[in-house]
Design an enzyme around this catalytic site. Structure first.
Site, short mmCIF file in Angstrom:
data_model
loop_
_atom_site.label_atom_id
_atom_site.label_comp_id
_atom_site.label_asym_id
_atom_site.label_seq_id
_atom_site.Cartn_x
_atom_site.Cartn_y
_atom_site.Cartn_z
N PRO A 167 4.60 11.71 15.86
CA PRO A 167 4.87 12.50 14.66
C PRO A 167 4.21 11.87 13.41
CG PRO A 167 6.91 12.04 15.85
CD PRO A 167 5.83 11.25 16.51
N GLY A 178 3.42 10.98 9.31
CA GLY A 178 3.99 10.77 7.97
C GLY A 178 5.42 10.28 7.98
N GLY A 191 3.14 4.84 12.32
CA GLY A 191 1.80 4.25 12.46
C GLY A 191 0.75 5.18 13.02
N SER A 192 0.93 6.52 12.80
CA SER A 192 -0.03 7.45 13.42
C SER A 192 -1.43 7.30 12.84
CB SER A 192 0.45 8.89 13.29
OG SER A 192 0.62 9.22 11.94
N SER A 193 -1.54 7.04 11.52
CA SER A 193 -2.91 6.99 10.98
C SER A 193 -3.65 5.75 11.46
CB SER A 193 -2.95 7.14 9.46
OG SER A 193 -2.07 6.26 8.88
N ALA A 207 -3.09 4.20 14.37
CA ALA A 207 -3.41 4.43 15.79
C ALA A 207 -4.64 5.33 15.90
CB ALA A 207 -2.22 5.06 16.49
N ASP A 241 -0.29 -2.46 10.90
CA ASP A 241 -0.16 -1.38 11.88
C ASP A 241 -1.37 -1.34 12.82
OD1 ASP A 241 2.06 -0.82 10.44
OD2 ASP A 241 1.62 1.31 10.15
O1 PMV Z 1 6.21 3.31 6.31
P1 PMV Z 1 5.76 2.25 7.23
O2 PMV Z 1 6.38 2.27 8.56
O3 PMV Z 1 4.27 2.11 7.28
O4 PMV Z 1 6.36 0.87 6.71
C1 PMV Z 1 5.97 0.18 5.59
C2 PMV Z 1 6.54 -1.20 5.68
C3 PMV Z 1 6.83 -1.85 4.33
O5 PMV Z 1 7.36 -3.12 4.59
C4 PMV Z 1 7.84 -1.05 3.54
C5 PMV Z 1 5.57 -1.97 3.49
C6 PMV Z 1 4.55 -2.97 4.00
O6 PMV Z 1 3.38 -2.87 3.54
O7 PMV Z 1 4.87 -3.86 4.78
#
Ligand code: PMV
Length: 317
Positions: A102, A104, A108-110, A112, A152
């Protein structure tokens, strides 16, 4: 010839937000993937079709990146254009992205998609090492999100369970835990940068409280690292609930998220926000004994699915 590669999404188990201020976070890749398929075409264009945003671009491969109208397509155009230039290709490239992740909601879709696209497109010429794929994927993502830490993309490329902090970077967690989580999507779309900014404001206005919460969080992550070694699900679950409470105190939860966590708590080992919060998803730790019940409860108010840790990362097929 088609070149096909796939890469997994991710969840953050512990330490989101506090990682921005130097604390350790624990994350893992999940068994939901994005598959990228590319092929050389006779026309000298870059054609990208993506189920990520039901979109398609078809642009001359010599065009400037700035001319790409749909922002989320920029990284893929960058990846294809770079491969064409570096390999002095006389052809164009068609790239198709299909996602099980899913969008947004912090899974981590973007990243991946960038990892899978880099491997697939470059695989038309030669197979890059995982390290090189990761570097290009991070550069590609930075065409739309300059401060991207690369966290990510790294977990998506190498897979598995890792810890991360600003000083030491990534460290593999060697215990190969076979954990299962239910991911429930609040359907509230969040913007990570906005939520990170909101936390910075909170920190500036509540310095003492924030320092206390940093210590609490450090303790939670340390305990989580030992509970992972012991594969103690009860302990891990209660640490997740403690972590959720800390995230609540810095203001990144929402009413819907709290309701989901309350519901999940009834049957799972524990639950919390994963990622930035302000919406997005929660994760609940389960095993065969409580997975079905938790899933049935959460399904009443959210879209959810069971996931396991993916240990393979980037895969060529
Ligand atoms: O929204 P996500 O899953 O990409 O999480 C961001 C994680 C944070 O710790 C809030 C920000 C970061 O850059 O580490």
């Amino acid at each position: 010839m088609k070149s096909i590669a796939s890469a997994p999404g991710k969840i953050i188990l512990f330490g989101e937000h506090f990682v921005v201020y130097g604390m350790k976070a624990v994350l893992c890749s999940i068994d939901k993937r994005i598959t990228a398929t590319s092929q050389l075409i006779d026309e000298r264009v870059i054609r990208i079709r993506s189920s990520l945003g039901e979109s398609e671009i078809n642009m001359d491969s010599s065009n400037n990146l700035e001319k790409v109208q749909q922002k989320f397509m920029k990284p893929f155009f960058y990846i294809a254009q770079k491969a064409i230039k570096e390999n002095s290709a006389k052809n164009g490239i068609e790239l198709v992205l299909e996602s099980e992740i899913p969008q947004g909601v912090g899974l981590g879709s973007s990243s991946a998609a960038c990892v899978a696209a880099t491997a697939s497109v470059n695989g038309l010429f030669y197979k890059l090492s995982k390290n090189d794929v990761m570097k290009i994927a991070v550069q590609a993502e930075r065409t739309i999100f300059e401060q991207n830490s690369g966290a990510d993309s790294s977990v998506s490329t190498f897979g598995g369970l890792v810890s991360y902090d600003l000083k030491k970077g990534f460290e593999d967690i060697p215990s190969r835990n076979d954990l299962s989580f239910i991911i429930s999507n609040s359907a509230q779309v969040h913007n990570t940068q906005d939520v990170v900014r909101q936390v910075r404001n909170f920190k500036e206005k509540n310095d003492d409280l924030f320092n206390k919460l940093c210590k609490l969080e450090m303790n939670i992550v340390d305990n989580a690292m030992s509970s992972l070694k012991e594969n103690d699900l009860n302990k891990l679950g209660s640490l997740m609930l403690e972590n959720h409470d800390v995230l609540k105190q810095i203001g990144v939860s929402t009413e819907k998220i709290d309701l989901l966590v309350q519901e999940a708590k009834k049957t799972s080992y524990g639950a919390k926000i994963t990622g930035a919060g302000g919406g997005g998803c929660i994760i609940s730790l389960v095993d065969d004994s409580n997975s079905e019940n938790t899933l049935n409860n959460l399904r009443k108010t959210s879209d959810c699915f069971v996931t396991k840790i993916d240990y393979s990362g980037l895969r060529y097929s």
